[in-house]
Design an enzyme around this catalytic site. Sequence first.
Site, PDB file in Angstrom:
ATOM      1  CG  ASN A   1      70.497  45.163  23.085  1.00 51.99           C
ATOM      2  OD1 ASN A   1      71.606  45.695  23.185  1.00 51.99           O
ATOM      3  ND2 ASN A   1      69.720  44.962  24.119  1.00 51.99           N
TER       4      ASN A   1
ATOM      5  CG  HIS B   1      68.254  37.290  27.418  1.00 50.30           C
ATOM      6  ND1 HIS B   1      69.377  36.553  27.679  1.00 50.30           N
ATOM      7  CD2 HIS B   1      68.425  38.462  28.061  1.00 50.30           C
ATOM      8  CE1 HIS B   1      70.174  37.253  28.463  1.00 50.30           C
ATOM      9  NE2 HIS B   1      69.625  38.419  28.703  1.00 50.30           N
TER      10      HIS B   1
ATOM     11  CG  HIS C   1      69.465  47.491  29.847  1.00 50.23           C
ATOM     12  ND1 HIS C   1      69.675  46.246  30.403  1.00 50.23           N
ATOM     13  CD2 HIS C   1      68.961  48.241  30.839  1.00 50.23           C
ATOM     14  CE1 HIS C   1      69.297  46.255  31.669  1.00 50.23           C
ATOM     15  NE2 HIS C   1      68.868  47.469  31.965  1.00 50.23           N
TER      16      HIS C   1
ATOM     17  CD  GLU D   1      66.660  45.518  26.763  1.00 46.89           C
ATOM     18  OE1 GLU D   1      67.576  45.368  27.589  1.00 46.89           O
ATOM     19  OE2 GLU D   1      66.556  44.823  25.763  1.00 46.89           O
TER      20      GLU D   1
ATOM     21  NE  ARG E   1      77.251  45.921  33.707  1.00 47.80           N
ATOM     22  CZ  ARG E   1      76.793  44.742  34.118  1.00 47.80           C
ATOM     23  NH1 ARG E   1      76.583  43.776  33.257  1.00 47.80           N
ATOM     24  NH2 ARG E   1      76.545  44.515  35.389  1.00 47.80           N
TER      25      ARG E   1
ATOM     26  CG  HIS F   1      77.124  43.614  24.184  1.00 47.96           C
ATOM     27  ND1 HIS F   1      77.321  44.029  25.483  1.00 47.96           N
ATOM     28  CD2 HIS F   1      76.296  42.548  24.255  1.00 47.96           C
ATOM     29  CE1 HIS F   1      76.641  43.236  26.300  1.00 47.96           C
ATOM     30  NE2 HIS F   1      76.000  42.342  25.581  1.00 47.96           N
TER      31      HIS F   1
ATOM     32  NE  ARG G   1      92.207  50.456  25.234  1.00 49.85           N
ATOM     33  CZ  ARG G   1      93.061  50.621  24.224  1.00 49.85           C
ATOM     34  NH1 ARG G   1      93.082  51.735  23.551  1.00 49.85           N
ATOM     35  NH2 ARG G   1      93.883  49.658  23.911  1.00 49.85           N
TER      36      ARG G   1
ATOM     37  CB  THR H   1      68.639  41.009  31.490  1.00 48.12           C
ATOM     38  OG1 THR H   1      69.046  42.290  31.031  1.00 48.12           O
ATOM     39  CG2 THR H   1      67.367  41.122  32.274  1.00 48.12           C
TER      40      THR H   1
ATOM     41  NE  ARG I   1      73.724  46.779  33.783  1.00 48.24           N
ATOM     42  CZ  ARG I   1      73.269  45.624  34.302  1.00 48.24           C
ATOM     43  NH1 ARG I   1      72.636  44.769  33.538  1.00 48.24           N
ATOM     44  NH2 ARG I   1      73.474  45.339  35.566  1.00 48.24           N
TER      45      ARG I   1
ATOM     46  CD  GLU J   1      62.307  41.539  24.955  1.00 42.62           C
ATOM     47  OE1 GLU J   1      62.133  42.749  24.762  1.00 42.62           O
ATOM     48  OE2 GLU J   1      63.424  40.989  24.935  1.00 42.62           O
TER      49      GLU J   1
HETATM   50  N1  PXP Z   1      65.749  41.574  25.534  1.00 47.21           N
HETATM   51  C1  PXP Z   1      66.057  41.984  26.778  1.00 47.21           C
HETATM   52  C2  PXP Z   1      64.957  42.383  27.682  1.00 47.21           C
HETATM   53  C3  PXP Z   1      67.398  42.058  27.217  1.00 47.21           C
HETATM   54  O1  PXP Z   1      67.671  42.477  28.463  1.00 47.21           O
HETATM   55  C4  PXP Z   1      68.425  41.709  26.304  1.00 47.21           C
HETATM   56  C5  PXP Z   1      69.853  41.850  26.721  1.00 47.21           C
HETATM   57  O2  PXP Z   1      70.146  43.191  26.983  1.00 47.21           O
HETATM   58  C6  PXP Z   1      68.057  41.311  25.002  1.00 47.21           C
HETATM   59  C7  PXP Z   1      66.718  41.222  24.655  1.00 47.21           C
HETATM   60  C8  PXP Z   1      69.073  40.924  23.983  1.00 47.21           C
HETATM   61  O3  PXP Z   1      69.699  39.753  24.398  1.00 47.21           O
HETATM   62  P1  PXP Z   1      70.961  39.206  23.597  1.00 47.21           P
HETATM   63  O4  PXP Z   1      72.032  40.264  23.747  1.00 47.21           O
HETATM   64  O5  PXP Z   1      71.294  37.940  24.302  1.00 47.21           O
HETATM   65  O6  PXP Z   1      70.553  39.033  22.177  1.00 47.21           O
END
Ligand code: PXP
Length: 241
Positions: free
Chosen positions: A7, A191, A43, A70, A49, A10, A18, A101, A45, A151
């Site tokens: 994922n 997560h 994701h 996502e 963001r 970030h 910025r 989430t 959103r 999931e």
């Molecule tokens: N799975 C889902 C459904 C999520 O919403 C997230 C966070 O966006 C993740 C996995 C990944 O979680 P983490 O960033 O804590 O590894």
Amino acid sequence: MIRLGVNIDHVATVRQARRALEPDPVAAAVLAILGGADGITVHLREDRRHIQDRDVRLLRQVVTTLLNLELSVADEIVGIACEVKPDQATLVPERREELTTEGGLDVVTHQAAVAKAMEQLQAAGIAVALFIDPDLRQIEVAKILGAKAIEIQTASYSEAKTLTTRQQQLNTLQEATDYARQHGLHVHMGHGLNYENVREVAQIPGVEEFNIGHSIVSRAVLVGMERAVREMKDAIREARA
Ligand code: PXP
């Protein structure tokens, strides 16, 4: 073999801090795949963001392994998903004020809204997974709704404060996995998983996919820091040479 979906939200969070062009999550996706990622997860959103529409569209062209999007059940986002056609869509809950989430999607309470989103996604040929708590009723409804996969949210496990609670949560994840498999559902997890707590969940038989973001992006920032600083020093030094 358990698939690893990386994922990269970030990476986009840093860029959006910025409103700049770098770091580009698309470049991060290419590097993650070179590093062995089996898939890329983002994701989109409603508040945009981190990941932007442009990212999802470019990722669709670049990610030839597995692109997992996502998304919430919001019409606008479901519409974008149907157009972009990720390989997999994972429906998640979304609240504007949350940091990330929080908890799984309550598919029991929101059955009608989830069914509507699923119908549109599946009609577009997209496999649908539901991000839910390790709760047997949620799993039953996911099956009734026709999900291909669930999931299971691992936050309660990854945030456990004591060894006893952690073991209890691990057992819950194991039971939920068994139950889902008995119902013919594929099982993914994610997560809060990191380099330490992933070991125990990776031992649960039947889990097919992990989606991990924060810990991987955090480590990438640190393991890349020495080289990044050295390259800036070189650039400055060369300018004076
Ligand atoms: N799975 C889902 C459904 C999520 O919403 C997230 C966070 O966006 C993740 C996995 C990944 O979680 P983490 O960033 O804590 O590894």
